[in-house]
Write a protein that holds these residues in place. Structure first.
Motif, PDB file in Angstrom:
ATOM      1  N   ARG A  81       0.823  -1.223   0.000  1.00 57.21           N
ATOM      2  CA  ARG A  81       0.000   0.000   0.000  1.00 57.21           C
ATOM      3  C   ARG A  81       0.849   1.261   0.000  1.00 57.21           C
ATOM      4  O   ARG A  81       0.299   2.365  -0.090  1.00 57.21           O
ATOM      5  CB  ARG A  81      -0.896   0.040   1.257  1.00 57.21           C
ATOM      6  CG  ARG A  81      -1.980  -1.006   1.324  1.00 57.21           C
ATOM      7  CD  ARG A  81      -2.902  -0.735   2.516  1.00 57.21           C
ATOM      8  NE  ARG A  81      -2.273  -1.053   3.785  1.00 57.21           N
ATOM      9  CZ  ARG A  81      -2.571  -0.471   4.944  1.00 57.21           C
ATOM     10  NH1 ARG A  81      -3.469   0.499   4.978  1.00 57.21           N
ATOM     11  NH2 ARG A  81      -1.977  -0.842   6.053  1.00 57.21           N
ATOM     12  N   PHE A  82       2.162   1.141   0.090  1.00 55.66           N
ATOM     13  CA  PHE A  82       2.942   2.303   0.483  1.00 55.66           C
ATOM     14  C   PHE A  82       4.115   2.703  -0.416  1.00 55.66           C
ATOM     15  O   PHE A  82       4.633   3.802  -0.276  1.00 55.66           O
ATOM     16  CB  PHE A  82       3.471   2.093   1.904  1.00 55.66           C
ATOM     17  CG  PHE A  82       2.398   1.852   2.921  1.00 55.66           C
ATOM     18  CD1 PHE A  82       1.536   2.865   3.284  1.00 55.66           C
ATOM     19  CD2 PHE A  82       2.238   0.603   3.492  1.00 55.66           C
ATOM     20  CE1 PHE A  82       0.537   2.648   4.222  1.00 55.66           C
ATOM     21  CE2 PHE A  82       1.244   0.382   4.435  1.00 55.66           C
ATOM     22  CZ  PHE A  82       0.388   1.406   4.800  1.00 55.66           C
ATOM     23  N   SER A  83       4.576   1.855  -1.316  1.00 51.18           N
ATOM     24  CA  SER A  83       5.705   2.232  -2.161  1.00 51.18           C
ATOM     25  C   SER A  83       5.314   3.367  -3.100  1.00 51.18           C
ATOM     26  O   SER A  83       4.189   3.421  -3.589  1.00 51.18           O
ATOM     27  CB  SER A  83       6.168   1.035  -3.004  1.00 51.18           C
ATOM     28  OG  SER A  83       6.688   0.007  -2.200  1.00 51.18           O
ATOM     29  N   TRP A  84       6.272   4.273  -3.361  1.00 49.16           N
ATOM     30  CA  TRP A  84       5.988   5.331  -4.327  1.00 49.16           C
ATOM     31  C   TRP A  84       7.257   5.808  -5.008  1.00 49.16           C
ATOM     32  O   TRP A  84       8.372   5.537  -4.543  1.00 49.16           O
ATOM     33  CB  TRP A  84       5.233   6.483  -3.678  1.00 49.16           C
ATOM     34  CG  TRP A  84       6.046   7.585  -3.052  1.00 49.16           C
ATOM     35  CD1 TRP A  84       6.417   8.767  -3.631  1.00 49.16           C
ATOM     36  CD2 TRP A  84       6.553   7.642  -1.713  1.00 49.16           C
ATOM     37  NE1 TRP A  84       7.121   9.551  -2.738  1.00 49.16           N
ATOM     38  CE2 TRP A  84       7.219   8.882  -1.547  1.00 49.16           C
ATOM     39  CE3 TRP A  84       6.517   6.760  -0.626  1.00 49.16           C
ATOM     40  CZ2 TRP A  84       7.839   9.262  -0.364  1.00 49.16           C
ATOM     41  CZ3 TRP A  84       7.133   7.139   0.554  1.00 49.16           C
ATOM     42  CH2 TRP A  84       7.773   8.367   0.676  1.00 49.16           C
ATOM     43  N   MET A  85       7.056   6.491  -6.137  1.00 49.77           N
ATOM     44  CA  MET A  85       8.157   7.063  -6.901  1.00 49.77           C
ATOM     45  C   MET A  85       7.906   8.550  -7.074  1.00 49.77           C
ATOM     46  O   MET A  85       6.763   8.983  -7.185  1.00 49.77           O
ATOM     47  CB  MET A  85       8.242   6.408  -8.282  1.00 49.77           C
ATOM     48  CG  MET A  85       9.468   6.822  -9.085  1.00 49.77           C
ATOM     49  SD  MET A  85       9.350   6.394 -10.843  1.00 49.77           S
ATOM     50  CE  MET A  85       8.616   7.908 -11.484  1.00 49.77           C
ATOM     51  N   GLN A  86       8.972   9.332  -7.089  1.00 45.55           N
ATOM     52  CA  GLN A  86       8.851  10.760  -7.314  1.00 45.55           C
ATOM     53  C   GLN A  86       9.693  11.139  -8.530  1.00 45.55           C
ATOM     54  O   GLN A  86      10.797  10.618  -8.716  1.00 45.55           O
ATOM     55  CB  GLN A  86       9.308  11.541  -6.072  1.00 45.55           C
ATOM     56  CG  GLN A  86       8.654  12.910  -5.935  1.00 45.55           C
ATOM     57  CD  GLN A  86       8.541  13.335  -4.488  1.00 45.55           C
ATOM     58  OE1 GLN A  86       8.139  12.537  -3.634  1.00 45.55           O
ATOM     59  NE2 GLN A  86       8.866  14.578  -4.205  1.00 45.55           N
ATOM     60  N   GLU A  87       9.160  12.027  -9.372  1.00 46.60           N
ATOM     61  CA  GLU A  87       9.842  12.391 -10.614  1.00 46.60           C
ATOM     62  C   GLU A  87      11.195  13.046 -10.353  1.00 46.60           C
ATOM     63  O   GLU A  87      12.108  12.934 -11.156  1.00 46.60           O
ATOM     64  CB  GLU A  87       8.964  13.340 -11.439  1.00 46.60           C
ATOM     65  CG  GLU A  87       7.646  12.727 -11.909  1.00 46.60           C
ATOM     66  CD  GLU A  87       7.843  11.601 -12.913  1.00 46.60           C
ATOM     67  OE1 GLU A  87       8.923  11.540 -13.533  1.00 46.60           O
ATOM     68  OE2 GLU A  87       6.924  10.770 -13.058  1.00 46.60           O
ATOM     69  N   SER A  88      11.321  13.735  -9.222  1.00 47.01           N
ATOM     70  CA  SER A  88      12.571  14.399  -8.876  1.00 47.01           C
ATOM     71  C   SER A  88      13.145  13.804  -7.598  1.00 47.01           C
ATOM     72  O   SER A  88      12.550  13.908  -6.530  1.00 47.01           O
ATOM     73  CB  SER A  88      12.349  15.909  -8.679  1.00 47.01           C
ATOM     74  OG  SER A  88      13.479  16.508  -8.092  1.00 47.01           O
ATOM     75  N   ALA A  89      14.313  13.167  -7.723  1.00 49.10           N
ATOM     76  CA  ALA A  89      14.967  12.598  -6.542  1.00 49.10           C
ATOM     77  C   ALA A  89      15.333  13.686  -5.549  1.00 49.10           C
ATOM     78  O   ALA A  89      15.253  13.482  -4.328  1.00 49.10           O
ATOM     79  CB  ALA A  89      16.216  11.825  -6.958  1.00 49.10           C
ATOM     80  N   LYS A  90      15.705  14.853  -6.053  1.00 50.16           N
ATOM     81  CA  LYS A  90      16.071  15.959  -5.164  1.00 50.16           C
ATOM     82  C   LYS A  90      14.884  16.377  -4.313  1.00 50.16           C
ATOM     83  O   LYS A  90      15.017  16.616  -3.107  1.00 50.16           O
ATOM     84  CB  LYS A  90      16.587  17.142  -5.980  1.00 50.16           C
ATOM     85  CG  LYS A  90      17.938  16.908  -6.650  1.00 50.16           C
ATOM     86  CD  LYS A  90      18.390  18.126  -7.426  1.00 50.16           C
ATOM     87  CE  LYS A  90      19.744  17.881  -8.086  1.00 50.16           C
ATOM     88  NZ  LYS A  90      20.190  19.052  -8.887  1.00 50.16           N
TER      89      LYS A  90
END
Length: 463
Positions: A81-90
């Protein structure tokens, strides 16, 4: 659990892309997806469920989501339920350190009246010195319109999802009726660092000397600060509690979605009647990470112990009450679960999120990877090897804070008032509401900015 394992992660990234030069140009989607796959295949808790034939032609976001063993109440109740990705690592790393572009105002959205499509924002707290604070916003303020448009369940997301200047129209609830005022406040978001150690005070009620702390996020220091400033601030508060002979504690985690395990360990070590030899929690990884880490680091890699803290109040502590809600998650729940084998932990408020798993930050900006990943990599268990809160902790005393909010530290706050009653047996001041009213308030709540803060309930990472 932000496993801030930057050295192992950097090592892994270097291994995967050993032929690449540093400071390379941004990768195309296929190369980014190959990096995502290699890292997920190694770290992901449910790695056995990752496909052996991925479609590298997807966008990185869609590709990442295609690898997840997604939760389904019927088909995959043990799922993610909790994994996510963000377009900007910074931006990911900054937000996990409490830095983000924000007005400095956290709020919840509720239907009001409950059975209509009308939406009202209720301010939960305001960061001192922020644009919202400078505009005059305070905890308990309400707004019903943004940029001249009244909020409804069909337009609130568009109205509020802005990084530009916005005009909020204030409202009041009187005698159960919402009335929009003529007062407006203009607020423009800025990049802001939040101090999570928000409020503390003490109460003397009969023989009880009670410490009260409001803590909004498990962050050890300002982003890139490397000075442990926020952990030290908590140390100083507990030193004052100890010198004041505090024998009961109310820990307010109702708006705390999680954070670094190091800070959870630090705070737990200030509270519990524990020693530096006691286990705070165990970590369970997938087979590959387990075998590799066991060979490289030994058994100690799989558990964290409490710290020896001179400011610890555990020896004198007769009562611990933790204020919780549907926004309380991750490292907050880790603290609760980790202390349970050593003391009685009384929960007051609402049911917590139920995040008994931890994640790790994966990034490789030096090699041109722009995205940042925060996948689940471990399951958390306490000293007794218990991890039975995946559906959330049920409160010992169910209480809703309602729509009329009081300043932190005011015993009229239903959660704090109930906590003081649980400790002293005396109603300092209390607002009684029926079970029907509590259910209506829960149904009326739509969302909150806390739930989306730095991944919201996704947050819980090692350091």
């Amino acid at each position: 659990m932000k496993l801030r394992l930057f050295l192992p992660i950097a090592f892994l990234a270097a291994f995967v892309f050993s032929c690449k030069e540093k400071n390379a140009d941004p990768k195309n989607d296929t190369e980014t997806n190959q990096w995502i796959y290699s890292n997920m295949k190694y770290w992901y808790y449910w790695t056995d469920h990752i496909t052996a034939s991925p479609d590298y032609n997807k966008t990185p976001s869609d590709f990442f989501n295609s690898l997840l063993y997604k939760y389904d109440a019927t088909a995959r109740p043990d799922g993610d339920r909790f994994s996510w990705m963000q377009e900007s690592a910074k931006e990911l790393e900054a937000s996990l350190g409490g830095e983000s572009k924000t007005t400095g105002m956290e709020y919840k959205l509720v239907y009001f009246p409950a059975n209509t499509s009308n939406v009202v924002g209720i301010v939960l707290y305001v960061i001192p010195g922020s644009p919202a604070a400078q505009a005059g916003f305070m905890r308990g303020d309400m707004f019903s319109s943004v940029n001249g448009q009244k909020m409804t369940d069909s337009n609130y997301a568009k109205l509020l999802n802005t990084q530009e200047k916005a005009t909020y129209t204030l409202a009041d609830i009187k005698d159960g009726t919402l009335k929009e005022t003529t007062t407006t406040r203009d607020v423009t978001p800025i990049v802001l660092q939040e101090d999570p150690v928000f409020f503390d005070t003490t109460y003397t009620i009969g023989a009880s000397k009670i410490g009260y702390v409001v803590y909004h996020q498990f962050i050890p220091e300002p982003f890139q600060g490397n000075n442990g400033a926020y952990d030290k601030k908590l140390d100083a508060i507990f030193a004052r509690f100890k010198s004041s002979n505090v024998n009961a504690l109310v820990l307010d985690l109702r708006y705390n979605p999680g954070g670094y395990v190091s800070s959870a360990t630090n705070l737990s070590s200030l509270i519990g009647k524990v020693t530096a030899n006691d286990i705070f929690y165990y970590k369970e990884y997938n087979k590959q990470v387990t075998e590799t880490s066991l060979k490289k680091y030994g058994e100690s890699y799989f558990y964290d112990k409490f710290k020896a803290k001179s400011e610890n109040i555990g020896a004198n502590l007769k009562n611990l009450v933790v204020l919780v809600s549907s926004r309380t998650a991750s490292a907050s729940e880790l603290l609760i679960n980790g202390l349970k084998p050593f003391m009685t932990v009384t929960l007051v408020g609402g049911k917590t999120v139920g995040k008994n798993v931890g994640s790790v930050t994966l990034s490789d900006e030096k090699n041109g990877i722009e995205v940042g990943l925060q996948p689940i990599v471990s399951k958390s268990l306490n000293k007794d090897k218990k991890s039975d809160y995946h559906v959330g902790f049920e409160p010992d005393v169910k209480v809703s804070e309602g729509n009329i909010l009081y300043p932190y530290g005011d015993p009229r706050d239903p959660l704090l008032g109930e906590a003081l009653f649980q400790i002293t047996g005396t109603h300092v001041t209390r607002q009684g509401r029926s079970a029907r009213v509590l259910q209506e308030e829960e149904r009326a709540e739509l969302s909150s900015t806390v739930s989306h803060k730095a991944g919201g309930s996704n947050m819980f990472f090692d350091r």
